[in-house]
Design a protein around this motif. Structure first.
Motif, mmCIF file in Angstrom:
data_model
loop_
_atom_site.group_PDB
_atom_site.id
_atom_site.type_symbol
_atom_site.label_atom_id
_atom_site.label_comp_id
_atom_site.label_asym_id
_atom_site.label_seq_id
_atom_site.Cartn_x
_atom_site.Cartn_y
_atom_site.Cartn_z
ATOM 1 N N TRP A 68 -8.971 -36.495 36.547
ATOM 2 C CA TRP A 68 -9.455 -36.455 37.794
ATOM 3 C C TRP A 68 -9.284 -38.191 37.273
ATOM 4 N N TRP A 69 -8.654 -39.572 37.878
ATOM 5 C CA TRP A 69 -9.274 -40.341 37.620
ATOM 6 C C TRP A 69 -8.647 -41.298 39.354
ATOM 7 N N GLY A 70 -9.772 -41.901 39.476
ATOM 8 C CA GLY A 70 -9.419 -42.084 40.649
ATOM 9 C C GLY A 70 -10.892 -42.827 41.193
ATOM 10 N N GLY A 94 -9.274 -25.361 35.114
ATOM 11 C CA GLY A 94 -9.820 -26.394 34.753
ATOM 12 C C GLY A 94 -10.187 -27.591 35.594
ATOM 13 N N LEU A 95 -10.915 -28.454 35.618
ATOM 14 C CA LEU A 95 -10.769 -29.778 36.328
ATOM 15 C C LEU A 95 -12.003 -30.543 35.262
ATOM 16 N N ILE A 96 -11.887 -31.453 34.576
ATOM 17 C CA ILE A 96 -12.306 -32.809 33.965
ATOM 18 C C ILE A 96 -12.432 -33.742 35.058
ATOM 19 N N VAL A 97 -13.289 -34.739 35.641
ATOM 20 C CA VAL A 97 -13.870 -35.393 36.058
ATOM 21 C C VAL A 97 -13.947 -36.622 35.215
ATOM 22 N N TYR A 191 -17.599 -33.411 33.893
ATOM 23 C CA TYR A 191 -17.540 -34.215 34.376
ATOM 24 C C TYR A 191 -17.726 -35.171 32.948
ATOM 25 N N PHE A 192 -17.602 -36.527 32.828
ATOM 26 C CA PHE A 192 -17.344 -37.799 31.701
ATOM 27 C C PHE A 192 -17.100 -38.764 31.723
ATOM 28 N N GLN A 193 -18.456 -39.744 31.970
ATOM 29 C CA GLN A 193 -18.529 -40.724 32.419
ATOM 30 C C GLN A 193 -18.274 -41.930 32.016
ATOM 31 N N PRO A 194 -17.432 -41.864 31.239
ATOM 32 C CA PRO A 194 -17.016 -43.270 30.236
ATOM 33 C C PRO A 194 -15.329 -43.529 30.984
ATOM 34 N N GLY A 195 -15.239 -44.932 31.044
ATOM 35 C CA GLY A 195 -13.618 -45.327 31.205
ATOM 36 C C GLY A 195 -13.535 -46.206 32.376
ATOM 37 N N HIS A 196 -14.391 -47.099 32.600
ATOM 38 C CA HIS A 196 -13.820 -48.116 33.835
ATOM 39 C C HIS A 196 -12.501 -48.877 32.929
ATOM 40 N N GLU A 197 -11.645 -48.927 34.435
ATOM 41 C CA GLU A 197 -10.411 -49.367 34.481
ATOM 42 C C GLU A 197 -9.756 -50.494 33.694
ATOM 43 N N SER A 198 -10.993 -51.573 33.409
ATOM 44 C CA SER A 198 -10.755 -52.676 32.500
ATOM 45 C C SER A 198 -11.541 -53.070 30.591
ATOM 46 N N ASN A 199 -11.649 -51.635 30.877
ATOM 47 C CA ASN A 199 -12.149 -51.614 29.915
ATOM 48 C C ASN A 199 -11.556 -50.651 29.192
ATOM 49 N N PRO A 200 -11.455 -50.921 27.414
ATOM 50 C CA PRO A 200 -10.562 -50.191 26.377
ATOM 51 C C PRO A 200 -11.164 -48.769 26.539
#
Ligand code: ZN
Length: 247
Positions: A68-70, A94-97, A191-200
């Motif tokens: 899930w990415w939102g 299983g759920l990965i947020v 739950y995994f924190q990294p992953g802001h939309e404008s960063n690679p």
């Protein structure tokens, strides 16, 4: 095969050229690409703009692991759909947020808390693997850097994780519980924190390994229960045992 559905609201990619440049096929497309390299994983994607948010019953019921990415459109996900996902997690899915999914309806419902955190734009992050024997850590460097990531800091209002896998440190000085595991009903949640939309971030090799490993870890190896029952036992196993042995 592990059937994975990568769900992304896919809104930033439409409105920001910067985001579209980093993820030309969307964040979901990037995640699909690296997960597809694992021959035990069968992956499809779903987005908010699709019919029934891309998760009609037949898709959800054919999903072992949901990613899930939102961010901007949490409120547009219908409560009825959230209830169905919640029920399926309790039955074993299983759920990965990821990242800003901390404020998604499904994550907040599963956690039962606000899931609030402190945040600050762009900073360098160092991720520390604090549980190196955990399956999610397989092949991942004991410590790795992301040159630019959004700062997420404590306090992160979540229930105590069953297992803490990563601690994030930011160049500004904050720390964060960046990789957390819970068991909810029969389902596993990561739950995994990294992953802001404008960063690679999702192009990073360690990040890709973490998410791939997490798919294997949250996968319900014994299947997903049809329903969760609360049976009234009319005859105890011991009564049945005695009948069998006296008869
Ligand atoms: Zn963000």
């Amino acid at each position: 095969m592990i059937k994975v559905t990568v769900w992304n609201e896919a809104v930033h990619e439409k409105f920001s050229r910067e985001v579209a440049r980093v993820y030309p096929d969307g964040i979901h497309g990037c995640i699909k690409d690296f997960l597809s390299l694992d021959d035990e994983i069968e992956v499809r994607t779903a987005t908010l703009g699709m019919k029934e948010c891309g998760l009609p019953d037949q898709v959800l019921e054919d999903t072992d692991v949901l990613i899930w990415w939102g961010h901007m459109a949490h409120g547009k996900v219908p409560d009825k759909l959230v209830d169905k996902i919640y029920d399926r997690v309790l039955r074993g899915m299983g759920l990965i947020v990821l990242h800003s999914g901390h404020h998604s309806k499904i994550f907040k419902k599963l956690m039962g808390t606000t899931c609030n955190l402190s945040w600050r734009e762009g900073d360098r992050e160092r991720l520390w693997l604090v549980n190196p024997s955990h399956p999610i850590a397989r092949g991942v460097d004991p410590c790795f850097e992301l040159d630019v990531e959004e700062m997420y800091g404590e306090r992160f209002d979540i229930p105590e994780p069953d297992q803490l896998i990563f601690l994030g440190w930011f160049a500004g000085g904050e720390v964060f519980r960046s990789g957390c595991c819970w068991q909810k009903g029969l389902g596993r949640v990561f739950y995994f924190q990294p992953g802001h939309e404008s960063n690679p971030t999702y192009h990073n090799e360690n990040v890709q390994k973490v998410i791939t490993n997490a798919v294997h870890w949250v996968y319900p190896a014994n299947g997903i229960a049809e329903k969760l029952e609360c049976p009234h036992i009319k005859k105890s196993p011991e009564e049945i045992y005695k009948e069998r042995n006296n008869g």
